[in-house]
Design a protein around this motif. Structure first.
Motif, short mmCIF file in Angstrom:
data_model
loop_
_atom_site.label_atom_id
_atom_site.label_comp_id
_atom_site.label_asym_id
_atom_site.label_seq_id
_atom_site.Cartn_x
_atom_site.Cartn_y
_atom_site.Cartn_z
N ALA A 131 3.54 -3.30 -14.43
CA ALA A 131 2.71 -3.22 -13.22
C ALA A 131 1.24 -3.58 -13.40
O ALA A 131 0.43 -3.30 -12.51
N ASP A 132 0.86 -4.23 -14.48
CA ASP A 132 -0.54 -4.60 -14.65
C ASP A 132 -1.05 -5.46 -13.51
O ASP A 132 -2.15 -5.22 -12.97
N TRP A 133 -0.28 -6.49 -13.15
CA TRP A 133 -0.76 -7.40 -12.10
C TRP A 133 -0.70 -6.71 -10.74
O TRP A 133 -1.57 -6.91 -9.90
N ALA A 134 0.31 -5.90 -10.50
CA ALA A 134 0.38 -5.17 -9.23
C ALA A 134 -0.85 -4.29 -9.05
O ALA A 134 -1.44 -4.23 -7.96
N ILE A 135 -1.27 -3.63 -10.11
CA ILE A 135 -2.46 -2.78 -10.04
C ILE A 135 -3.71 -3.62 -9.80
O ILE A 135 -4.57 -3.27 -8.99
N ALA A 136 -3.81 -4.76 -10.50
CA ALA A 136 -4.97 -5.63 -10.31
C ALA A 136 -5.03 -6.18 -8.89
O ALA A 136 -6.12 -6.29 -8.31
N ALA A 189 -5.91 -1.57 3.60
CA ALA A 189 -4.75 -1.73 4.47
C ALA A 189 -3.65 -2.57 3.84
O ALA A 189 -2.56 -2.70 4.41
N SER A 190 -3.91 -3.15 2.69
CA SER A 190 -2.92 -4.01 2.04
C SER A 190 -1.88 -3.17 1.31
O SER A 190 -2.13 -2.03 0.91
N GLN A 191 -0.71 -3.77 1.12
CA GLN A 191 0.38 -3.14 0.40
C GLN A 191 0.88 -4.09 -0.68
O GLN A 191 1.05 -5.29 -0.43
N VAL A 192 1.12 -3.54 -1.87
CA VAL A 192 1.63 -4.33 -3.00
C VAL A 192 2.99 -3.79 -3.41
O VAL A 192 3.15 -2.59 -3.63
N GLY A 223 5.48 1.39 -15.85
CA GLY A 223 4.54 0.95 -14.83
C GLY A 223 4.19 2.04 -13.83
O GLY A 223 3.03 2.18 -13.42
N GLN A 224 5.18 2.85 -13.44
CA GLN A 224 4.93 3.90 -12.47
C GLN A 224 3.95 4.94 -13.02
O GLN A 224 3.09 5.45 -12.27
N LYS A 225 4.06 5.25 -14.28
CA LYS A 225 3.11 6.19 -14.89
C LYS A 225 1.69 5.64 -14.81
O LYS A 225 0.74 6.39 -14.54
N LYS A 226 1.54 4.33 -15.01
CA LYS A 226 0.22 3.72 -14.94
C LYS A 226 -0.29 3.71 -13.50
O LYS A 226 -1.47 4.00 -13.25
N VAL A 227 0.58 3.38 -12.56
CA VAL A 227 0.20 3.37 -11.15
C VAL A 227 -0.27 4.75 -10.72
O VAL A 227 -1.27 4.90 -10.00
N ASN A 228 0.43 5.78 -11.16
CA ASN A 228 0.10 7.16 -10.76
C ASN A 228 -1.28 7.60 -11.24
O ASN A 228 -1.86 8.55 -10.68
N LEU A 229 -1.79 6.93 -12.25
CA LEU A 229 -3.10 7.29 -12.80
C LEU A 229 -4.24 6.52 -12.12
O LEU A 229 -5.40 6.73 -12.46
N THR A 230 -3.90 5.62 -11.19
CA THR A 230 -4.92 4.83 -10.52
C THR A 230 -5.25 5.43 -9.15
O THR A 230 -4.60 6.37 -8.70
N ALA A 231 -6.21 4.83 -8.50
CA ALA A 231 -6.58 5.23 -7.14
C ALA A 231 -5.76 4.48 -6.09
O ALA A 231 -6.03 4.61 -4.90
N TYR A 232 -4.76 3.70 -6.55
CA TYR A 232 -4.03 2.82 -5.64
C TYR A 232 -2.55 3.19 -5.51
O TYR A 232 -1.76 2.40 -5.01
N ALA A 233 -2.21 4.39 -5.94
CA ALA A 233 -0.79 4.78 -5.96
C ALA A 233 -0.14 4.71 -4.58
O ALA A 233 1.05 4.39 -4.46
N GLU A 234 -0.91 5.00 -3.53
CA GLU A 234 -0.33 5.02 -2.20
C GLU A 234 -0.06 3.63 -1.64
O GLU A 234 0.71 3.49 -0.68
N CYS A 235 -0.68 2.60 -2.21
CA CYS A 235 -0.48 1.26 -1.67
C CYS A 235 0.35 0.37 -2.61
O CYS A 235 0.52 -0.82 -2.34
#
Length: 239
Positions: free
Chosen positions: A63-68, A76-79, A92-104
């Motif tokens: 999920a590196d690129w998804a997060i970027a 308002a965007s969704q990835v 990847g999910q563990k990394k996403v959960n640590l970001t400010a973008y988990a909801e999108c």
């Protein structure tokens, strides 16, 4: 989920990526000498992300690129990040959960050659270092074309082959010998797994062939950028 077809080299690529998932991020940094993040940042400077965009990252891996992409998009965007490896997605999910973008960001398991998305769904589709591992890259590209909205953009970041005769022997040595050895030394003895990935790098179509294939499928405004003396190529195309 149905079992993924094997690659042309008769390798179960899904099982291979499940196996290397724990070391994947560290190995990416080692093999690329940390440059993969710079390549992605540079190519994203050439992308225009519309407000409220629906974005798909195919073969999202960890999920590196998804997060970027989420970082560079508005609120308002969704990835959506799609990958066939459950183990890669778990990392990847563990990394996403640590970001400010988990909801999108939504990570889903699926087949890049038969995606469960309606036609004309996404404004942008990306795929980074995944096209060469598809059993049928053309079918994957046709699916990406299908799910893109008219006017939407595809961005492909992929390994390529240098065409300079002075550079190519050193590239072949690095790809064929050095990279598999890194897998053995730094990835718990996974020489064969990284040998396979290195062989797909060496034998994947060259950058011009990929550009022509995109045109054949129907992509327009195809343009190409190359990094690292031609060892990396970025292809942009519009539906």
């Amino acid at each position: 989920m149905t079992q993924q077809p094997k690659s042309p080299k008769n390798t179960n690529v899904q099982a291979l990526f499940d196996k290397i998932a724990p070391e994947y991020d560290r190995m990416n940094n080692i093999i690329s000498l940390g440059a993969h993040q710079k390549w992605r940042k540079k190519l994203m400077q050439q992308m225009t992300i519309p407000a409220g965009a629906n974005i798909l990252d195919v073969a999202t891996g960890t999920a590196d690129w998804a997060i970027a992409l989420a970082k560079e998009s508005d609120a308002a965007s969704q990835v959506v990040g799609l990958d066939f490896s459950s183990e890669m997605l778990a990392v990847g999910q563990k990394k996403v959960n640590l970001t400010a973008y988990a909801e999108c960001i939504t990570l889903v398991q699926g087949d890049a050659m038969a995606m469960a998305f309606p036609d004309n769904t996404f404004d942008i589709v990306t795929i980074g270092f995944g096209l060469r591992n598809l059993p049928d890259p053309m079918l994957g590209l046709e699916e990406m074309f299908r799910v893109l909205k008219p006017g939407g953009q595809l961005v492909i970041l992929e390994t390529s082959q240098p065409d300079n005769p002075l550079i190519k022997p050193f590239w072949q040595l690095y790809v064929g010998k050095v990279m598999p050895t890194f897998g053995k030394v730094f990835a718990r003895g996974k020489y064969n797994e990284y040998k396979y990935l290195d062989e797909t790098t060496e034998h994947f179509m060259d950058y011009m062939s990929l550009g022509k294939l995109m045109l054949t499928i129907g992509f327009q405004k195809v343009r190409i950028s190359r990094f690292n003396l031609g060892a990396i190529a970025v292809h942009y195309g519009t539906k």
